[in-house]
Scaffold this motif. Structure first.
Motif, PDB file in Angstrom:
ATOM      1  N   LEU A 229       0.819  -1.210   0.000  1.00  0.00           N
ATOM      2  CA  LEU A 229       0.000   0.000   0.000  1.00  0.00           C
ATOM      3  C   LEU A 229       0.855   1.262   0.000  1.00  0.00           C
ATOM      4  N   GLN A 230       1.983   1.238   0.708  1.00  0.00           N
ATOM      5  CA  GLN A 230       2.878   2.405   0.710  1.00  0.00           C
ATOM      6  C   GLN A 230       3.408   2.700  -0.685  1.00  0.00           C
ATOM      7  N   LEU A 231       3.602   1.648  -1.470  1.00  0.00           N
ATOM      8  CA  LEU A 231       4.164   1.806  -2.812  1.00  0.00           C
ATOM      9  C   LEU A 231       3.086   1.850  -3.899  1.00  0.00           C
ATOM     10  N   PHE A 232       1.812   1.843  -3.478  1.00  0.00           N
ATOM     11  CA  PHE A 232       0.687   1.895  -4.408  1.00  0.00           C
ATOM     12  C   PHE A 232       0.754   0.786  -5.459  1.00  0.00           C
ATOM     13  N   LEU A 233       1.036  -0.434  -4.990  1.00  0.00           N
ATOM     14  CA  LEU A 233       1.132  -1.591  -5.877  1.00  0.00           C
ATOM     15  C   LEU A 233      -0.063  -2.514  -5.660  1.00  0.00           C
ATOM     16  N   SER A 234      -0.487  -3.161  -6.726  1.00  0.00           N
ATOM     17  CA  SER A 234      -1.491  -4.217  -6.589  1.00  0.00           C
ATOM     18  C   SER A 234      -0.766  -5.479  -6.129  1.00  0.00           C
ATOM     19  N   GLN A 235      -1.536  -6.467  -5.708  1.00  0.00           N
ATOM     20  CA  GLN A 235      -0.919  -7.739  -5.337  1.00  0.00           C
ATOM     21  C   GLN A 235      -0.196  -8.331  -6.542  1.00  0.00           C
ATOM     22  N   GLU A 236      -0.771  -8.190  -7.717  1.00  0.00           N
ATOM     23  CA  GLU A 236      -0.143  -8.731  -8.936  1.00  0.00           C
ATOM     24  C   GLU A 236       1.197  -8.067  -9.212  1.00  0.00           C
ATOM     25  N   LYS A 237       1.254  -6.732  -9.074  1.00  0.00           N
ATOM     26  CA  LYS A 237       2.506  -6.026  -9.360  1.00  0.00           C
ATOM     27  C   LYS A 237       3.580  -6.353  -8.322  1.00  0.00           C
ATOM     28  N   LEU A 238       3.186  -6.456  -7.061  1.00  0.00           N
ATOM     29  CA  LEU A 238       4.163  -6.841  -6.041  1.00  0.00           C
ATOM     30  C   LEU A 238       4.668  -8.254  -6.290  1.00  0.00           C
TER      31      LEU A 238
ATOM     32  N   LYS B 224       4.987  -9.732  -9.119  1.00  0.00           N
ATOM     33  CA  LYS B 224       5.940  -9.681 -10.239  1.00  0.00           C
ATOM     34  C   LYS B 224       7.296  -9.154  -9.769  1.00  0.00           C
ATOM     35  N   GLU B 225       7.277  -8.132  -8.920  1.00  0.00           N
ATOM     36  CA  GLU B 225       8.529  -7.566  -8.389  1.00  0.00           C
ATOM     37  C   GLU B 225       9.320  -8.595  -7.585  1.00  0.00           C
ATOM     38  N   LEU B 226       8.605  -9.451  -6.846  1.00  0.00           N
ATOM     39  CA  LEU B 226       9.271 -10.431  -5.979  1.00  0.00           C
ATOM     40  C   LEU B 226       9.488 -11.782  -6.651  1.00  0.00           C
ATOM     41  N   GLY B 227       8.946 -11.955  -7.849  1.00  0.00           N
ATOM     42  CA  GLY B 227       9.126 -13.209  -8.560  1.00  0.00           C
ATOM     43  C   GLY B 227       8.292 -14.353  -8.010  1.00  0.00           C
ATOM     44  N   VAL B 228       7.112 -14.011  -7.476  1.00  0.00           N
ATOM     45  CA  VAL B 228       6.192 -15.026  -6.965  1.00  0.00           C
ATOM     46  C   VAL B 228       4.835 -14.819  -7.632  1.00  0.00           C
TER      47      VAL B 228
ATOM     48  N   ASP C 111      14.561 -17.529   1.768  1.00  0.00           N
ATOM     49  CA  ASP C 111      14.873 -16.793   0.539  1.00  0.00           C
ATOM     50  C   ASP C 111      13.773 -15.797   0.204  1.00  0.00           C
ATOM     51  N   GLY C 112      12.533 -16.199   0.402  1.00  0.00           N
ATOM     52  CA  GLY C 112      11.413 -15.304   0.135  1.00  0.00           C
ATOM     53  C   GLY C 112      11.382 -14.127   1.096  1.00  0.00           C
ATOM     54  N   GLN C 113      11.674 -14.394   2.356  1.00  0.00           N
ATOM     55  CA  GLN C 113      11.716 -13.310   3.340  1.00  0.00           C
ATOM     56  C   GLN C 113      12.848 -12.342   3.040  1.00  0.00           C
ATOM     57  N   LYS C 114      13.996 -12.883   2.632  1.00  0.00           N
ATOM     58  CA  LYS C 114      15.136 -12.027   2.284  1.00  0.00           C
ATOM     59  C   LYS C 114      14.812 -11.180   1.062  1.00  0.00           C
ATOM     60  N   ALA C 115      14.172 -11.765   0.049  1.00  0.00           N
ATOM     61  CA  ALA C 115      13.797 -11.010  -1.145  1.00  0.00           C
ATOM     62  C   ALA C 115      12.845  -9.873  -0.779  1.00  0.00           C
ATOM     63  N   PHE C 116      11.885 -10.157   0.100  1.00  0.00           N
ATOM     64  CA  PHE C 116      10.948  -9.120   0.528  1.00  0.00           C
ATOM     65  C   PHE C 116      11.687  -8.030   1.297  1.00  0.00           C
ATOM     66  N   HIS C 117      12.559  -8.423   2.207  1.00  0.00           N
ATOM     67  CA  HIS C 117      13.330  -7.456   2.992  1.00  0.00           C
ATOM     68  C   HIS C 117      14.178  -6.570   2.074  1.00  0.00           C
TER      69      HIS C 117
END
Length: 63
Positions: free
Chosen positions: A12-21, A23-27, A45-51
């Motif tokens: 929400l801070q970055l004004f992203l949809s779930q789909e766009k986030l 794509k950014e995280l590769g999930v 690995d997923g937590q690190k990518a998010f961080h």
């Protein structure tokens, strides 16, 4: 703050949809949806990518 709450807050801070986030995280969109609803959490690995994504985009969380 739970992991799911952090995911939703960052999105929400970055004004992203779930789909766009996703794509950014590769999930998948479904993965982001499950994280936000607290149905599952990513592995290390997923937590690190998010961080790393949050650091790169200067996302801050209220504790």
């Amino acid at each position: 703050m739970t992991f799911g709450e952090k995911v939703k807050s960052a999105r929400l801070q970055l004004f992203l949809s779930q789909e766009k986030l996703a794509k950014e995280l590769g999930v998948s969109f479904a993965t982001i949806n499950r994280w936000e609803r607290g149905l599952c959490e990513p592995n290390y690995d997923g937590q690190k990518a998010f961080h790393d994504f949050c650091e790169k985009n200067n996302v801050k969380f209220e504790e």
